[in-house]
Design a protein around this motif. Sequence first.
Motif: not given
Length: 644
Positions: A357, A359, A513, A524, A526
Motif C-alpha cells: 500500500e 498511504v 489511500k 481514511e 480510499l
Amino acid sequence: MILLQVQQLSKFFAAEQILSNIKLEIQTNDRIALVGRNGAGKSTLLKIISGQMSYDSGEIMKPKDVSIGYLAQNTGLESNLSIWEEMISVFHYLQKMEKDLRKLEQSMSDPAIYQDEKKYEKVLRDYDHLQVKFKELGGYQYESDTRSVLHGLNFQDYDYSTKISTLSGGQKTRLALGKLLLTKPDILILDEPTNHLDIETLSWLEQYLQNYDGAILIVSHDRYFLDKVVNQVYEISRHKIKKYVGNYSKYLIQKAKDYEREMKQFEKQQDEVAKLQDFIQKNIARASTTKRAQSRRKQLNRLELMTRPEGDEKSAHFSFTIEKQSGNEVLHVNNVAIGYEGVAVAENISFHLTREESVAIVGPNGIGKSTLLKTIIDKLPTLKGEITLGTNVTIGYYDQEQAELTSNKTVLNELWDEYPTKPEKEIRTTLGNFLFSGDDVLKPVHALSGGEKARLALAKLMMQQANLLIIDEPTNHLDIDSKEVLENALIHYPGTLLFVSHDRYFMNRIASKIIELSPEQSTEYLGDYDYYVMKKQEQIELQQLDNATVQNEKTAQSEKNSYHIDKEQKKIERQKRRRLEEIEQLIETLEEEINEKEQLLCDPEVYQDHEKSLQLNEEVEEGQLKLEQLMEEWEELQEMLGEE
C-alpha cells in the motif's frame, strides 16, 4: 504595457558562467514561471532582476515608476513588532493620510476657521481632495485587506499582538510573504513561495495570485501550483533561456514537440549532407561529372549546418528495493493519541497498512503529521493507544530534517561509513546514480545545497533496502526533474509506503489511500489526492444540504421532503458524472491499447507468426466490442445528464 525587459544578460561566478545571453520580457498581468534544474541559475536571475545582485553584461530596462517586490527562498520576517504592527506598517502612507483627514475634520469644527469663509472653503477643498485620494488608494479597506491576507496564510487563530520574534521560522516566512503581498508591487517576484505552506494555504495563495493586479515572476517546484497560476514558462538550461506559452503542463508538451521537430529537421539535413558528400566523393575526379560535383560542393558549403538538438540534462536514476518481504499485515495504529510532554495534538488515530500500500497523511500545519511518523518509528512515545508492526517489517525513515545534514564528512564517507563492508566502487556507483560524480563525492556534507543534501539522504534510504518506507516531506529541496525520478522509483517500490507531503502532484501519483488528521480523529479516503478533494467537496455539499434540512424542518414538512428528493437527485447526478469520467478514461485507455495492437499487426515479425497475429486480431476485436459498449453507455449518460 512592458514593465521590464532583460536583454543579452550574462553572469559569471569567478570563471564559471551561470547565465548567458538571457532575454526575458515582463508585461502587465503576465504570470511567468522560471523553471530549470537546481543550480541552473533561477534564483540568481531573480536576484539580478530585483536588484539584489550585479550582472556582468547585458541590460535590464524598467520604467522608473514600476515597482518590484522580491521574496527570496525561506526569507523570514525579522521584527520586534507585533504581527499586526508589522503587517499594517505597509500602509504607513494611508495611516498618515488618515491622521491628516482627522486634523482637517478638527479644523472644520474650529470656530476661527468656520467663521472665515475663505479659510473654511480651503479646508473643505483640501478635505475633499484628500478623502478622494484616500479612498482611491484603499484607505477604507486596508485593515480588512490585512486581516484577509493573515487569514489566508493561516494566522486567523493567532493573537495579532504576538511578537514576531517569538514565532517559528516557518511562521516568519509566511508573514514575510504576506507583507510583500500587501505592498502590491507592479512586479511580484517569488522564489519558492510554497515552502512552509500547507495545502489549504497553498490553495488560497493560488487564488490570490490568479486575481493579482500586477505581473508575477515565480520560481517553484510545485507543479499543481504552476499549472494553476502561470501562463508563460521560461526554462533555464545550460546557461540559456527559452520561452514557452502556457502553464507548466503545456510547457512539457510543447518542449517534447519542439525537441521531436528539431531532431527530425537535424536528421533530415544530415541525410542531405551525407548524400551530397557521397556524390562529390564519387564524381569529383571524373571529367564528365566534375562540374556537377563542384556544384554540389558549393551547395554543401552554402548549407547552414544545424547542431544536434540537446535533450534533457543528466537525471538521477535510482530504485528502491527490499531485502526481504514483509507479511501481508504491515502496520496497525489503534486509537492512538500523539503529542509532546503529555499534551496531545491529535487523538483517536486509527488505521492499518497492508503490504504494497502507498498511504499519504494530510492535514494542516501543526496538526501532528510529522509527530505521528516519529511516534510510529518510536522516536516519540504514544500518549494513548497502540502501534503494532507486522511480521518481518523493517523500517526505512526519511526525516525532512535529514535534508539539513551538517556532517563534516565527505559525501563519500557519509554513505560509506554506514556500509563499511561495501566496496568503494559500489558506493561511488550509488552516489553517481544520485548525481554525485567525480570530485563531487569529496565535498563536505555541510557545504552541500538543500537539493544535494536531499539526494544524499535518499541515497542513504535506498541503501537500507527496508520493506516499509516512512517518509516525511521527501520532495522538499528537490527540483521538478528529481521529483519525477523519485516518484517513478516509489511507484515501482515493492514494499509499503507511508508518507507526509504537501506536494499535491506527488501525492496524486503515489498515494492509493489518504489519511486526514484532525485534532479529534483520523479519517481514511480510499483513493488518490484528487479523489480525496472530491470527497471533501461532497462532504461540504452534504453538510450544507443537511444544514438546509434543519432549517427547512423548522418551516414546513413539505420543504423537507423536497430537500430529500433534491439531495437524492444530486447524489444520483454525481454518481452519473463520476461514471461518465470513469468511462471517458476507460475509452481513452482502450483506444490506446487497440492502436498499439494494430501497429503490432503491421510488424512483419508479428503478421508472419500466424498464432501471434491471430491472437492479436482476437484481442483487437474484443477491445473494439468493449469500446462500442462503453460508447453506448457514455451516450446514454450524456443524454440523461443533458435532460436533467
